[in-house]
Design a protein around this motif. Sequence first.
Motif, mmCIF file in Angstrom:
data_model
loop_
_atom_site.group_PDB
_atom_site.id
_atom_site.type_symbol
_atom_site.label_atom_id
_atom_site.label_comp_id
_atom_site.label_asym_id
_atom_site.label_seq_id
_atom_site.Cartn_x
_atom_site.Cartn_y
_atom_site.Cartn_z
ATOM 1 N N GLN A 1 0.807 -1.214 0.000
ATOM 2 C CA GLN A 1 0.000 0.000 0.000
ATOM 3 C C GLN A 1 0.843 1.269 0.000
ATOM 4 O O GLN A 1 2.039 1.250 0.283
ATOM 5 C CB GLN A 1 -0.944 -0.002 1.212
ATOM 6 C CG GLN A 1 -2.071 -1.018 1.097
ATOM 7 C CD GLN A 1 -3.204 -0.711 2.048
ATOM 8 O OE1 GLN A 1 -3.045 -0.787 3.259
ATOM 9 N NE2 GLN A 1 -4.365 -0.373 1.500
ATOM 10 N N LEU B 1 -1.680 7.731 0.474
ATOM 11 C CA LEU B 1 -3.043 7.629 -0.040
ATOM 12 C C LEU B 1 -3.988 6.991 0.967
ATOM 13 O O LEU B 1 -5.201 7.154 0.874
ATOM 14 C CB LEU B 1 -3.057 6.798 -1.333
ATOM 15 C CG LEU B 1 -2.200 7.305 -2.495
ATOM 16 C CD1 LEU B 1 -2.452 6.447 -3.737
ATOM 17 C CD2 LEU B 1 -2.475 8.762 -2.779
ATOM 18 N N GLU B 2 -3.453 6.245 1.916
ATOM 19 C CA GLU B 2 -4.282 5.499 2.854
ATOM 20 C C GLU B 2 -4.605 6.261 4.130
ATOM 21 O O GLU B 2 -5.604 5.988 4.778
ATOM 22 C CB GLU B 2 -3.601 4.177 3.216
ATOM 23 C CG GLU B 2 -3.457 3.215 2.057
ATOM 24 C CD GLU B 2 -4.802 2.818 1.471
ATOM 25 O OE1 GLU B 2 -5.778 2.714 2.236
ATOM 26 O OE2 GLU B 2 -4.880 2.624 0.248
ATOM 27 N N LYS C 1 -5.734 13.018 -2.430
ATOM 28 C CA LYS C 1 -6.755 12.239 -3.131
ATOM 29 C C LYS C 1 -6.890 12.600 -4.608
ATOM 30 O O LYS C 1 -7.346 11.792 -5.414
ATOM 31 C CB LYS C 1 -8.113 12.431 -2.449
ATOM 32 C CG LYS C 1 -8.167 11.916 -1.022
ATOM 33 C CD LYS C 1 -9.519 12.202 -0.386
ATOM 34 C CE LYS C 1 -9.599 11.676 1.012
ATOM 35 N NZ LYS C 1 -10.893 11.982 1.668
ATOM 36 N N THR D 1 -2.249 -1.173 -3.643
ATOM 37 C CA THR D 1 -3.518 -1.752 -3.181
ATOM 38 C C THR D 1 -4.333 -0.696 -2.451
ATOM 39 O O THR D 1 -3.835 -0.028 -1.541
ATOM 40 C CB THR D 1 -3.256 -2.935 -2.230
ATOM 41 O OG1 THR D 1 -2.466 -3.913 -2.909
ATOM 42 C CG2 THR D 1 -4.563 -3.563 -1.775
ATOM 43 N N ASP D 2 -5.605 -0.537 -2.836
ATOM 44 C CA ASP D 2 -6.493 0.421 -2.182
ATOM 45 C C ASP D 2 -7.290 -0.260 -1.080
ATOM 46 O O ASP D 2 -7.669 -1.426 -1.186
ATOM 47 C CB ASP D 2 -7.480 1.026 -3.188
ATOM 48 C CG ASP D 2 -6.788 1.934 -4.193
ATOM 49 O OD1 ASP D 2 -5.783 2.572 -3.810
ATOM 50 O OD2 ASP D 2 -7.240 1.997 -5.342
ATOM 51 N N SER D 3 -7.567 0.496 -0.020
ATOM 52 C CA SER D 3 -8.433 -0.006 1.042
ATOM 53 C C SER D 3 -9.889 0.260 0.684
ATOM 54 O O SER D 3 -10.213 1.239 0.009
ATOM 55 C CB SER D 3 -8.105 0.689 2.377
ATOM 56 O OG SER D 3 -6.811 0.368 2.809
ATOM 57 N N LYS D 4 -10.767 -0.621 1.131
ATOM 58 C CA LYS D 4 -12.198 -0.444 0.934
ATOM 59 C C LYS D 4 -12.823 0.048 2.237
ATOM 60 O O LYS D 4 -12.779 -0.634 3.254
ATOM 61 C CB LYS D 4 -12.852 -1.768 0.509
ATOM 62 C CG LYS D 4 -12.194 -2.433 -0.702
ATOM 63 C CD LYS D 4 -12.201 -1.527 -1.926
ATOM 64 C CE LYS D 4 -11.541 -2.231 -3.118
ATOM 65 N NZ LYS D 4 -11.437 -1.333 -4.301
#
Length: 378
Positions: free
Chosen positions: A81, A85-86, A200, A208-211
Amino acid sequence: MSQLCYRRLKQKIYLLTESFLLNKRSYCQTKPRHQVFVSTADDIYTNLAFEEWLYEREDLKQKSILLMWQNKPAVVIGRHQNPWLECNVPKLKEHGIKLARRISGGGCVYHDLGNLNCSFLKTRTLYNRKENLDLVVQAITSRWDVDLEVNAREDIVLDRLYKVSGTAAKLGRNNTFHHFTLLHDVNVENLEMTLDSPMKMGIHSKATDSKRSTIKNLSECDFTIDFMSLVEVIGHEFYKAAGVQGEIEWIDPGDETLFPGVTEIRKSAEEWQWIFGRTPKFTTKRKFTSKKHKIELSVIFNFEKGRIQSSEIICDSNVPHVMEFTVRLQNDLTGRRLHREDLNPVLQASDLSPLDCKQEEVKQWIVDCCVGALCTGV
């Protein structure tokens, strides 16, 4: 975490000191086929290092381990990740909240003392995420009247709507671990604040993006659900499912006499190079318009290993001094880490002597646009 729960936890840990010392001796003497460990540490790097030590050093063909722990406030990202971005990296620094990268995949999660972490360490032939999650649900619902289940995505959900667990795993040739969080009294305000990334817009990344999901604390259903009670019911359910009787062992995960090499693993876990430098390549592209000065600015930053690999800052102003400033700025930013200590001196320092007041305003606007694009929190 409420003060009452915290006092109960401290008292329980104090009463378990004698048991902990006994378990320490027994760990060295005998190693049963099934063990439940509870970490006495509340530091994210220490607990992740201990989990990694067990994964790398234990012969899981001979035993299965359930490790449980809790941490002081921290944000933990998956192996693949992008931290910028997270989560809100500047806010983490301002509030003294630690940021960690784990060796497993999956998404980003917030930890504090209202969050129980469970890690099932088993040989690869016994790896079964659904079975582990079902065990936890069975343990909790057998003790408390709560509507808890494992959904199709293998999330533990409360009342068929609220997610109370985030899950991830690490699979090696022989050893595996499946770990997940369990929200019982997490600080929701801090969770939302830390996971609200300011970076953003205009991002191109293969990380990998978090949901994001709607969450709820288990303690909202029953105030008696806390860290100690969850450790007890889940630990005993683990032994029950294995068909054996066993003790819940409180372990000091930083004890080099028992776990030689764990300190070195912890040291690596908190290094900038691991947390930020392992970020997959990404690019940010932004355009800004100043109605006051009637000019536009285009910025492109390409990042690799947490550094600005290349930058392009183009302003449509035809003022020579402004053009020179943008060229110098992009050259000075290239190669620097995406880190306040590296970027702020560049963004804050410049020779203004050749600029008149209007040109100085334009220069400051360009700097502000770069700060916005880089999200440095200057």
